[in-house]
Scaffold this motif. Sequence first.
Motif, PDB file in Angstrom:
ATOM      1  N   LYS A   1       0.815  -1.201   0.000  1.00  0.00           N
ATOM      2  CA  LYS A   1       0.000   0.000   0.000  1.00  0.00           C
ATOM      3  C   LYS A   1       0.861   1.268   0.000  1.00  0.00           C
ATOM      4  CE  LYS A   1      -0.397   1.374   4.626  1.00  0.00           C
ATOM      5  NZ  LYS A   1       0.341   1.678   5.511  1.00  0.00           N
TER       6      LYS A   1
ATOM      7  N   HIS B   1       1.085  -5.939   5.984  1.00  0.00           N
ATOM      8  CA  HIS B   1       1.985  -6.651   6.908  1.00  0.00           C
ATOM      9  C   HIS B   1       1.275  -7.103   8.185  1.00  0.00           C
ATOM     10  CE1 HIS B   1       2.578  -2.766   8.931  1.00  0.00           C
ATOM     11  NE2 HIS B   1       3.129  -3.416   9.932  1.00  0.00           N
ATOM     12  N   TYR B   2       0.083  -6.557   8.466  1.00  0.00           N
ATOM     13  CA  TYR B   2      -0.655  -7.053   9.637  1.00  0.00           C
ATOM     14  C   TYR B   2      -1.025  -8.526   9.481  1.00  0.00           C
ATOM     15  CZ  TYR B   2      -0.560  -3.348  12.892  1.00  0.00           C
ATOM     16  OH  TYR B   2      -0.097  -2.485  13.845  1.00  0.00           O
TER      17      TYR B   2
ATOM     18  N   LYS C   1       1.442 -10.894  11.112  1.00  0.00           N
ATOM     19  CA  LYS C   1       1.697 -10.875  12.562  1.00  0.00           C
ATOM     20  C   LYS C   1       1.205 -12.185  13.197  1.00  0.00           C
ATOM     21  CE  LYS C   1       1.707  -5.881  13.068  1.00  0.00           C
ATOM     22  NZ  LYS C   1       3.012  -5.466  13.595  1.00  0.00           N
TER      23      LYS C   1
ATOM     24  N   PHE D   1      -5.686   0.319  17.339  1.00  0.00           N
ATOM     25  CA  PHE D   1      -4.273   0.540  17.022  1.00  0.00           C
ATOM     26  C   PHE D   1      -3.871   1.876  17.646  1.00  0.00           C
ATOM     27  CE2 PHE D   1      -1.304   3.017  14.534  1.00  0.00           C
ATOM     28  CZ  PHE D   1      -0.287   2.150  14.201  1.00  0.00           C
TER      29      PHE D   1
ATOM     30  N   GLU E   1      -0.403   4.403  18.569  1.00  0.00           N
ATOM     31  CA  GLU E   1       1.039   4.614  18.524  1.00  0.00           C
ATOM     32  C   GLU E   1       1.350   5.786  19.432  1.00  0.00           C
ATOM     33  OE1 GLU E   1       2.933   2.966  14.330  1.00  0.00           O
ATOM     34  OE2 GLU E   1       2.263   5.029  14.410  1.00  0.00           O
TER      35      GLU E   1
ATOM     36  N   ARG F   1       7.503  11.628   8.328  1.00  0.00           N
ATOM     37  CA  ARG F   1       6.700  11.102   7.216  1.00  0.00           C
ATOM     38  C   ARG F   1       5.475  11.979   6.975  1.00  0.00           C
ATOM     39  NH1 ARG F   1       4.206   6.262   8.662  1.00  0.00           N
ATOM     40  NH2 ARG F   1       4.099   5.335   6.603  1.00  0.00           N
TER      41      ARG F   1
ATOM     42  N   TYR G   1       4.044  12.326   3.334  1.00  0.00           N
ATOM     43  CA  TYR G   1       3.286  11.159   2.882  1.00  0.00           C
ATOM     44  C   TYR G   1       1.966  11.086   3.646  1.00  0.00           C
ATOM     45  CZ  TYR G   1       1.513   6.480   3.928  1.00  0.00           C
ATOM     46  OH  TYR G   1       0.676   5.431   4.181  1.00  0.00           O
TER      47      TYR G   1
ATOM     48  N   ASP H   1      -4.171   4.990   6.124  1.00  0.00           N
ATOM     49  CA  ASP H   1      -2.882   4.444   6.551  1.00  0.00           C
ATOM     50  C   ASP H   1      -3.061   3.167   7.385  1.00  0.00           C
ATOM     51  OD1 ASP H   1       0.001   4.736   6.655  1.00  0.00           O
ATOM     52  OD2 ASP H   1      -0.205   5.260   8.773  1.00  0.00           O
ATOM     53  N   ILE H   2      -4.092   3.114   8.192  1.00  0.00           N
ATOM     54  CA  ILE H   2      -4.229   2.011   9.148  1.00  0.00           C
ATOM     55  C   ILE H   2      -5.586   1.286   9.069  1.00  0.00           C
ATOM     56  CG2 ILE H   2      -4.252   1.408  11.635  1.00  0.00           C
ATOM     57  CD1 ILE H   2      -1.493   2.374  10.807  1.00  0.00           C
TER      58      ILE H   2
ATOM     59  N   HIS I   1      -4.989  -2.388   7.507  1.00  0.00           N
ATOM     60  CA  HIS I   1      -4.579  -3.258   8.616  1.00  0.00           C
ATOM     61  C   HIS I   1      -5.767  -3.671   9.507  1.00  0.00           C
ATOM     62  CE1 HIS I   1      -0.716  -2.200   7.204  1.00  0.00           C
ATOM     63  NE2 HIS I   1      -0.498  -1.142   7.955  1.00  0.00           N
TER      64      HIS I   1
ATOM     65  N   LYS J   1      -2.308   8.194  16.104  1.00  0.00           N
ATOM     66  CA  LYS J   1      -0.874   8.473  16.279  1.00  0.00           C
ATOM     67  C   LYS J   1      -0.733   9.455  17.438  1.00  0.00           C
ATOM     68  CE  LYS J   1       0.809   7.084  11.956  1.00  0.00           C
ATOM     69  NZ  LYS J   1       1.987   6.243  11.987  1.00  0.00           N
TER      70      LYS J   1
ATOM     71  N   ARG K   1       1.663   2.548  22.889  1.00  0.00           N
ATOM     72  CA  ARG K   1       1.748   1.819  21.617  1.00  0.00           C
ATOM     73  C   ARG K   1       1.159   0.442  21.847  1.00  0.00           C
ATOM     74  NH1 ARG K   1       5.686  -1.785  19.114  1.00  0.00           N
ATOM     75  NH2 ARG K   1       5.041  -1.920  16.933  1.00  0.00           N
TER      76      ARG K   1
ATOM     77  N   GLN L   1       0.298  -6.629  19.755  1.00  0.00           N
ATOM     78  CA  GLN L   1       1.593  -6.052  20.100  1.00  0.00           C
ATOM     79  C   GLN L   1       1.417  -4.928  21.082  1.00  0.00           C
ATOM     80  OE1 GLN L   1       2.498  -4.844  16.071  1.00  0.00           O
ATOM     81  NE2 GLN L   1       1.970  -2.747  16.494  1.00  0.00           N
TER      82      GLN L   1
HETATM   83  C1  BG6 Z   1       2.313   1.179   8.429  1.00  0.00           C
HETATM   84  C2  BG6 Z   1       1.840   2.592   8.520  1.00  0.00           C
HETATM   85  O1  BG6 Z   1       1.590   0.494   7.451  1.00  0.00           O
HETATM   86  O2  BG6 Z   1       2.119   0.546   9.679  1.00  0.00           O
HETATM   87  C3  BG6 Z   1       2.578   3.330   9.623  1.00  0.00           C
HETATM   88  O3  BG6 Z   1       2.060   3.247   7.285  1.00  0.00           O
HETATM   89  C4  BG6 Z   1       2.493   2.577  10.926  1.00  0.00           C
HETATM   90  O4  BG6 Z   1       2.054   4.632   9.775  1.00  0.00           O
HETATM   91  C5  BG6 Z   1       2.858   1.118  10.742  1.00  0.00           C
HETATM   92  O5  BG6 Z   1       3.374   3.192  11.838  1.00  0.00           O
HETATM   93  C6  BG6 Z   1       2.578   0.315  11.992  1.00  0.00           C
HETATM   94  O6  BG6 Z   1       3.072  -0.983  11.869  1.00  0.00           O
HETATM   95  P1  BG6 Z   1       3.410  -1.836  13.146  1.00  0.00           P
HETATM   96  O7  BG6 Z   1       3.762  -3.170  12.611  1.00  0.00           O
HETATM   97  O8  BG6 Z   1       4.561  -1.139  13.817  1.00  0.00           O
HETATM   98  O9  BG6 Z   1       2.197  -1.820  14.004  1.00  0.00           O
END
Ligand code: BG6
Length: 479
Positions: free
Chosen positions: A153, A183-184, A187, A219, A221, A228, A231, A240-241, A245, A331, A336, A367
């Motif tokens: 993405k 990538h989620y 996990k 989620f 953070e 960034r 972007y 983004d999330i 994800h 964010k 986190r 996580q």
């Molecule tokens: C990314 C987002 O896809 O996932 C980021 O673009 C985010 O903004 C990140 O920080 C979070 O990934 P993870 O694996 O650290 O939870």
Amino acid sequence: PETGCLSIIVLGASGDLAKKKTFPALYNLYRQGFLQSNEVHIFGYARTKISDDELRSRIRGYLSQEKENHEVSEFLQLIKYVSGSYDSGEGFTALDKAISEHEISKNSTEGSSRRLFYFALPPSVYPSVCRMIKSYCMNKSDLGGWTRIVVEKPFGKDLASAEQLSSQIGELFEEPQIYRIDHYLGKELVQNLLVLRFANRFFLPLWNRDNIDNIQIVFREDFGTEGRGGYFDEYGIIRDIIQNHLLQVLCLVAMEKPVSLKPEHIRDEKVKVLQSMLPIKDEEVVLGQYEGYKDDPTVPDNSNTPTFATMVLRIHNERWEGVPFIMKAGKALNSRKAEIRVQFKDVPGDIFKCQKQGRNEFVIRLQPSEAMYMKLTVKQPGLEMSAVQSELDLSYRQRYQGVVIPEAYERLILDTIRGDQQHFVRRDELKAAWEIFTPLLHRIDNGEMKPIPYKPGSRGPAEADELLQNAGYVQTHGY
Ligand code: BG6
């Protein structure tokens, strides 16, 4: 497993994603014996004119802190660098030549040749890079093998742009060749969802609207956009999330049992969940933007981009009608954490006044510190007969001491080599995901909905907590 020559080509090799995620994941696969040096060669491709050794030394720092490490040196020797632009036949001809030389040298008259193109690139160049690969770099071995591409993405900004990108790529590559990474899905505890739900008698009869009151997928953070901003401001927290994800996680939580574990069967069920979603109501959305976000010079002063969002999604089907799925992402918050919280309904005819202690809740923490725990009510130990809330706790660190949980990218790259698309997003899934969010995103982009400011390091806007309560969530005690 297939044998024969494997070429992994990292496009955008000098960029951040490649250095921080792709090469370290490849190194870990190598270290664990999943990439054999007699079969594999890794090619970096990017515009920057640097030598093989320069690329290697750029990557080295991300692989190990130790100065002398044999495995790192051996791994780095597998990497070659080719420079060229993303739309020039010249560059890709040179790349093809390098790959072919490697194939001729390692192959293997008996082996097939496999070419994996990993796009660590901005999506704006995806179409031209796909054209270049198709014209110059496809696997030509008569002995079989394949060419696959791995993309990540953002796949577009809304339904129309995503569909346009999908068609551009789809004209050149077949769906089984395209690996869309989220990538989620790599996990550990996300992969566990399928097993948990469908291999446990405990959950089967309870996992529905009769027993579950609400589900939260969260989620957080504790840092902001950190360099960034440029972007991020184009996309915002929903793109983004949440749209990828968290929505993927939701699909695995909500889907029906697939016919089998075949990737297509699983993905069929996920698509059905997405297609059953009701439109998101404005009154069930709270947006936020942390104070100081606009201090980033790459973010415009009048930015309306949310860095926080809480919203209710609703699935219109027999299992989930009336159960709010509360998605929350932000964010620059106070912690986190990523977790799924399944909150059950109150016990009917309660004789212990348990409600005061809280409801049953099943929490899956993705996580940090992977864990699953169930909040339940037990007798308070002692002479009195009173009820108290406690936990049945499966903490991975304690239970699986010494087990190293693989990084998401490591696992997903291995899947791409093995040809397993189960944990990748299919084109119709992507389309359905955009259909859900596009109307809301357009209203935000047009300035019809505004984010509420919140303090960095806080829980986000208080309005989000109200939304949560209105959706039926009851604060529980304990962890
Ligand atoms: C990314 C987002 O896809 O996932 C980021 O673009 C985010 O903004 C990140 O920080 C979070 O990934 P993870 O694996 O650290 O939870």
